[in-house]
Design a protein around this motif. Structure first.
Motif, PDB file in Angstrom:
ATOM      1  N   UNK A  34      35.621  57.556  39.098  1.00 17.48           N
ATOM      2  CA  UNK A  34      34.747  58.492  39.803  1.00 17.48           C
ATOM      3  C   UNK A  34      35.255  59.903  39.588  1.00 17.48           C
ATOM      4  N   UNK A  35      34.393  60.741  39.040  1.00 17.51           N
ATOM      5  CA  UNK A  35      34.712  62.152  38.871  1.00 17.51           C
ATOM      6  C   UNK A  35      33.947  62.921  39.953  1.00 17.51           C
ATOM      7  N   UNK A  36      34.141  64.216  40.052  1.00 16.37           N
ATOM      8  CA  UNK A  36      33.383  64.981  41.047  1.00 16.37           C
ATOM      9  C   UNK A  36      31.868  64.950  40.816  1.00 16.37           C
ATOM     10  N   UNK A  37      31.433  64.669  39.572  1.00 14.13           N
ATOM     11  CA  UNK A  37      30.005  64.727  39.272  1.00 14.13           C
ATOM     12  C   UNK A  37      29.364  63.388  38.925  1.00 14.13           C
ATOM     13  N   UNK A  38      30.176  62.321  38.725  1.00 15.51           N
ATOM     14  CA  UNK A  38      29.583  61.060  38.287  1.00 15.51           C
ATOM     15  C   UNK A  38      30.491  59.860  38.550  1.00 15.51           C
ATOM     16  N   UNK A  39      29.866  58.687  38.559  1.00 15.48           N
ATOM     17  CA  UNK A  39      30.580  57.414  38.525  1.00 15.48           C
ATOM     18  C   UNK A  39      30.529  56.950  37.074  1.00 15.48           C
ATOM     19  N   UNK A  40      31.658  56.538  36.530  1.00 14.29           N
ATOM     20  CA  UNK A  40      31.734  56.135  35.128  1.00 14.29           C
ATOM     21  C   UNK A  40      32.220  54.690  35.078  1.00 14.29           C
ATOM     22  N   UNK A  41      31.431  53.847  34.422  1.00  9.37           N
ATOM     23  CA  UNK A  41      31.754  52.432  34.283  1.00  9.37           C
ATOM     24  C   UNK A  41      32.037  52.162  32.811  1.00  9.37           C
ATOM     25  N   UNK A 105      19.774  57.471  40.278  1.00 12.55           N
ATOM     26  CA  UNK A 105      19.384  56.266  39.531  1.00 12.55           C
ATOM     27  C   UNK A 105      18.616  56.618  38.258  1.00 12.55           C
ATOM     28  N   UNK A 106      17.712  57.571  38.341  1.00 12.62           N
ATOM     29  CA  UNK A 106      16.847  57.912  37.203  1.00 12.62           C
ATOM     30  C   UNK A 106      17.595  58.627  36.075  1.00 12.62           C
ATOM     31  N   UNK A 107      18.841  59.054  36.311  1.00 13.36           N
ATOM     32  CA  UNK A 107      19.589  59.786  35.287  1.00 13.36           C
ATOM     33  C   UNK A 107      20.765  58.988  34.701  1.00 13.36           C
ATOM     34  N   UNK A 108      20.839  57.697  34.973  1.00 10.73           N
ATOM     35  CA  UNK A 108      21.925  56.868  34.440  1.00 10.73           C
ATOM     36  C   UNK A 108      21.759  56.735  32.931  1.00 10.73           C
ATOM     37  N   UNK A 109      22.876  56.875  32.206  1.00 11.97           N
ATOM     38  CA  UNK A 109      22.865  56.759  30.745  1.00 11.97           C
ATOM     39  C   UNK A 109      23.949  55.779  30.323  1.00 11.97           C
ATOM     40  N   UNK A 110      23.709  55.105  29.178  1.00 13.41           N
ATOM     41  CA  UNK A 110      24.684  54.134  28.668  1.00 13.41           C
ATOM     42  C   UNK A 110      24.805  54.267  27.161  1.00 13.41           C
ATOM     43  N   UNK A 111      25.998  53.938  26.638  1.00 12.19           N
ATOM     44  CA  UNK A 111      26.206  53.913  25.194  1.00 12.19           C
ATOM     45  C   UNK A 111      27.271  52.869  24.869  1.00 12.19           C
ATOM     46  N   UNK A 112      27.175  52.299  23.667  1.00  8.71           N
ATOM     47  CA  UNK A 112      28.171  51.350  23.174  1.00  8.71           C
ATOM     48  C   UNK A 112      28.832  51.976  21.962  1.00  8.71           C
ATOM     49  N   UNK A 113      30.169  52.011  21.985  1.00  8.61           N
ATOM     50  CA  UNK A 113      30.910  52.566  20.857  1.00  8.61           C
ATOM     51  C   UNK A 113      32.270  51.890  20.794  1.00  8.61           C
ATOM     52  N   UNK A 114      32.624  51.399  19.615  1.00  4.27           N
ATOM     53  CA  UNK A 114      33.922  50.768  19.371  1.00  4.27           C
ATOM     54  C   UNK A 114      34.239  49.658  20.370  1.00  4.27           C
ATOM     55  N   UNK A 115      33.242  48.833  20.703  1.00 11.72           N
ATOM     56  CA  UNK A 115      33.469  47.697  21.594  1.00 11.72           C
ATOM     57  C   UNK A 115      33.573  48.042  23.059  1.00 11.72           C
ATOM     58  N   UNK A 116      33.183  49.258  23.432  1.00 14.47           N
ATOM     59  CA  UNK A 116      33.222  49.671  24.836  1.00 14.47           C
ATOM     60  C   UNK A 116      31.835  50.174  25.250  1.00 14.47           C
ATOM     61  N   UNK A 117      31.284  49.560  26.303  1.00 13.93           N
ATOM     62  CA  UNK A 117      30.034  50.027  26.894  1.00 13.93           C
ATOM     63  C   UNK A 117      30.406  51.011  27.993  1.00 13.93           C
ATOM     64  N   UNK A 118      29.903  52.248  27.880  1.00 13.99           N
ATOM     65  CA  UNK A 118      30.164  53.279  28.883  1.00 13.99           C
ATOM     66  C   UNK A 118      28.853  53.614  29.566  1.00 13.99           C
ATOM     67  N   UNK A 119      28.851  53.525  30.889  1.00 16.21           N
ATOM     68  CA  UNK A 119      27.669  53.859  31.691  1.00 16.21           C
ATOM     69  C   UNK A 119      28.056  55.017  32.596  1.00 16.21           C
ATOM     70  N   UNK A 120      27.286  56.097  32.533  1.00 16.77           N
ATOM     71  CA  UNK A 120      27.535  57.275  33.367  1.00 16.77           C
ATOM     72  C   UNK A 120      26.398  57.380  34.376  1.00 16.77           C
ATOM     73  N   UNK A 121      26.777  57.343  35.656  1.00 20.65           N
ATOM     74  CA  UNK A 121      25.813  57.446  36.749  1.00 20.65           C
ATOM     75  C   UNK A 121      26.085  58.742  37.498  1.00 20.65           C
ATOM     76  N   UNK A 122      25.302  59.802  37.213  1.00 22.02           N
ATOM     77  CA  UNK A 122      25.529  61.091  37.881  1.00 22.02           C
ATOM     78  C   UNK A 122      25.371  60.993  39.396  1.00 22.02           C
ATOM     79  N   UNK A 123      26.163  61.800  40.086  1.00 25.72           N
ATOM     80  CA  UNK A 123      26.088  61.863  41.546  1.00 25.72           C
ATOM     81  C   UNK A 123      25.045  62.889  41.971  1.00 25.72           C
ATOM     82  N   UNK A 124      24.436  62.626  43.096  1.00 21.95           N
ATOM     83  CA  UNK A 124      23.517  63.578  43.699  1.00 21.95           C
ATOM     84  C   UNK A 124      24.339  64.487  44.592  1.00 21.95           C
ATOM     85  N   UNK A 125      24.364  65.776  44.261  1.00 17.42           N
ATOM     86  CA  UNK A 125      25.188  66.718  45.019  1.00 17.42           C
ATOM     87  C   UNK A 125      24.487  67.267  46.256  1.00 17.42           C
ATOM     88  N   UNK A 126      23.184  67.043  46.381  1.00 15.57           N
ATOM     89  CA  UNK A 126      22.480  67.527  47.567  1.00 15.57           C
ATOM     90  C   UNK A 126      22.820  66.628  48.744  1.00 15.57           C
TER      91      UNK A 126
END
Length: 141
Positions: A34-41, A105-126
């Motif tokens: 968890x970063x200040x702006x997103x949850x990263x899986x 939820x509507x801004x979640x992004x995912x990518x697969x690279x070098x055998x690792x799936x990375x999903x970034x779920x931005x946080x709502x700051x409001x």
């Protein structure tokens, strides 16, 4: 005393809500940052392409990750397997994660690279509206 009888894995089952569940097949090992702006899986998914993996949001805030592998078949009928430690194909896996309320939820992004799936779920700051509602009191109903 409780740690001796109900160690860490069991304590989570009894005293905490389920955050993530894993289903059949390979558990696809996960890191959750968890970063200040997103949850990263991050999931270990060696050998999987983006076409082999599905990421869906169900029931409002449940992220479902599913990998469907293709079984390798021996090249010819004359091939003899002496050792199969890697298995004979990619196993299927399925994971469900309950996302926090502050995820966009509507801004979640995912990518697969070098055998690792990375999903970034931005946080709502409001700030979320308060769930407390004041009721006006009058002298007559």
């Amino acid at each position: 005393m409780a740690d001796g009888i109900l160690g860490h894995p069991f304590r989570r089952l009894f005293w905490s809500p389920p955050i993530f569940r894993e289903w059949s097949g390979s558990p696809a090992l996960m890191d959750w940052l968890e970063s200040p702006t997103a949850h990263i899986f991050k999931f270990n998914v060696p050998g999987y392409n983006k076409e082999d993996i599905k990421v869906q949001i169900q029931d409002g805030n449940i992220m479902h990750i599913k990998g469907e592998g293709i079984k390798e078949e021996s090249q010819t009928k004359d091939t003899v397997w002496h050792v199969a430690e890697r298995g004979t194909g990619k196993a299927e896996f399925s994971r469900e994660i309950e996302l926090p309320e502050n995820v966009k939820i509507e801004q979640i992004k995912a990518q697969v690279e070098n055998g690792v799936l990375t999903i970034v779920a931005p946080k709502d700051s409001t700030p979320k509206p308060s769930k407390v509602r004041n009721v006006n009191i009058t002298s007559k109903l």
